[in-house]
Design a protein around this motif. Structure first.
Motif, mmCIF file in Angstrom:
data_model
loop_
_atom_site.group_PDB
_atom_site.id
_atom_site.type_symbol
_atom_site.label_atom_id
_atom_site.label_comp_id
_atom_site.label_asym_id
_atom_site.label_seq_id
_atom_site.Cartn_x
_atom_site.Cartn_y
_atom_site.Cartn_z
ATOM 1 N N PRO A 144 4.741 11.276 -4.838
ATOM 2 C CA PRO A 144 6.196 11.066 -4.696
ATOM 3 C C PRO A 144 6.891 12.061 -3.771
ATOM 4 O O PRO A 144 7.985 11.775 -3.285
ATOM 5 N N LEU A 145 6.288 13.215 -3.501
ATOM 6 C CA LEU A 145 6.916 14.213 -2.640
ATOM 7 C C LEU A 145 6.395 14.158 -1.197
ATOM 8 O O LEU A 145 6.749 15.022 -0.382
ATOM 9 N N LEU A 155 5.076 9.444 3.894
ATOM 10 C CA LEU A 155 4.832 8.118 3.330
ATOM 11 C C LEU A 155 6.142 7.374 3.097
ATOM 12 O O LEU A 155 6.253 6.173 3.382
ATOM 13 N N HIS A 156 7.132 8.081 2.555
ATOM 14 C CA HIS A 156 8.444 7.466 2.355
ATOM 15 C C HIS A 156 9.010 6.973 3.689
ATOM 16 O O HIS A 156 9.569 5.868 3.768
ATOM 17 N N ALA A 157 8.885 7.807 4.706
ATOM 18 C CA ALA A 157 9.420 7.433 6.021
ATOM 19 C C ALA A 157 8.730 6.185 6.559
ATOM 20 O O ALA A 157 9.386 5.291 7.127
ATOM 21 N N GLN A 158 7.421 6.105 6.353
ATOM 22 C CA GLN A 158 6.718 4.914 6.839
ATOM 23 C C GLN A 158 7.133 3.667 6.059
ATOM 24 O O GLN A 158 7.191 2.570 6.629
ATOM 25 N N GLU A 184 0.827 -1.209 0.000
ATOM 26 C CA GLU A 184 0.000 0.000 0.000
ATOM 27 C C GLU A 184 0.858 1.255 0.000
ATOM 28 O O GLU A 184 0.595 2.207 -0.735
ATOM 29 N N LEU A 185 1.905 1.262 0.826
ATOM 30 C CA LEU A 185 2.775 2.438 0.886
ATOM 31 C C LEU A 185 3.504 2.668 -0.428
ATOM 32 O O LEU A 185 3.647 3.809 -0.879
ATOM 33 N N ARG A 186 3.950 1.607 -1.066
ATOM 34 C CA ARG A 186 4.612 1.764 -2.376
ATOM 35 C C ARG A 186 3.640 2.386 -3.384
ATOM 36 O O ARG A 186 4.028 3.263 -4.166
ATOM 37 N N SER A 187 2.391 1.944 -3.358
ATOM 38 C CA SER A 187 1.394 2.486 -4.280
ATOM 39 C C SER A 187 1.100 3.954 -3.976
ATOM 40 O O SER A 187 1.006 4.783 -4.887
#
Length: 249
Positions: free
Chosen positions: A186-187, A191-194, A177-180
């Motif tokens: 993308p910014l 989300l990246h941190a999670q 889910e996070l990758r999606s």
């Protein structure tokens, strides 16, 4: 935007009437000035007939309410007040109201450590969404600002739900889910941190480090920035093999 009554769609088909209804809906139970409606419909260049045309759109909305029996018995739904109009709705008649109630309730449950109940409420709230807010409505300056607010509220609810699921140990379930979500946003550093966090928690340290590197490259390329101190601290914890750190919403 969709108006439903007794299982049938009652959404106005005329674009301007639909736009006026949308403005009344996002401001439900609050006064919407005639001047605000005119600004929404025509911006800073209203025609000379703007007032009478606005009154015509209100008339069409009243006709729709009466024709579809949307107000029930003995109740006025669209009320004329000095300088404007108010659409009177119960909280759960409007998805936005139900969404806000569920998110507020879930935030309280999170603070109490009731993560399962919070996650369930947030999933129910997010399930009310059927796409981008007001995607089928022409948007003037006022509705555009409401759309930004609604999108922010949706993002906040999503972050809270991910946080609840992290507390419930659903790290592996969150990876896809996070990758999606990152592909769509993308910014969005949180989300990246999670993603870095859940990959580390799942024992996938190399992928967690690669996810951090991906974030660093995106921020440098698009914004000329480094990751925030909190995310850099998370990166150091992953490097040291400490998978206990999480970043809250």
């Amino acid at each position: 935007m969709e108006v439903m009554h007794d299982g049938r769609a009652c959404t106005p088909s005329a674009p301007k009437v639909r736009q006026v209804l949308a403005l009344l809906l996002v401001s439900a139970n609050r006064l919407v000035l005639v001047d605000s409606i005119i600004q929404e419909l025509w911006g800073n260049n209203p025609p000379k007939s703007a007032l009478t045309t606005t009154q015509t759109y209100i008339y069409h909305l009243r006709s729709l309410i009466e024709r579809e029996r949307l107000s029930g018995t003995g109740r006025e739904l669209l009320v004329t007040k000095p300088f404007g109009y108010t659409l009177l709705l119960d909280q759960d008649q409007l998805d936005q109201g139900r969404f806000d109630r569920l998110v507020t309730q879930a935030a309280g449950l999170l603070r109490q450590g009731r993560y399962e109940a919070a996650s369930a409420d947030l999933r129910e709230a997010l399930a009310l969404w059927q796409g981008p807010p007001l995607a089928n409505v022409t948007q003037g300056p006022l509705l555009r600002s409401h759309v930004v607010h609604l999108a922010d509220r949706r993002t906040h609810a999503m972050e809270l739900r991910i946080e609840a699921d992290l507390h419930l140990g659903r790290h592996r379930d969150l990876i896809g889910e996070l990758r999606s979500l990152i592909a769509e946003n993308p910014l969005h550093e949180w989300l990246h941190a999670q993603l870095v966090n859940v990959l580390s928690q799942a024992g996938r340290r190399a992928e967690a480090l690669a996810a951090f590197q991906n974030l660093r490259e995106i921020l440098a390329r698009e914004l000329g920035l480094d990751p925030s101190p909190a995310v850099q601290r998370l990166h150091r914890e992953v490097l040291l093999g400490d998978r206990t750190l999480a970043i809250s919403a």
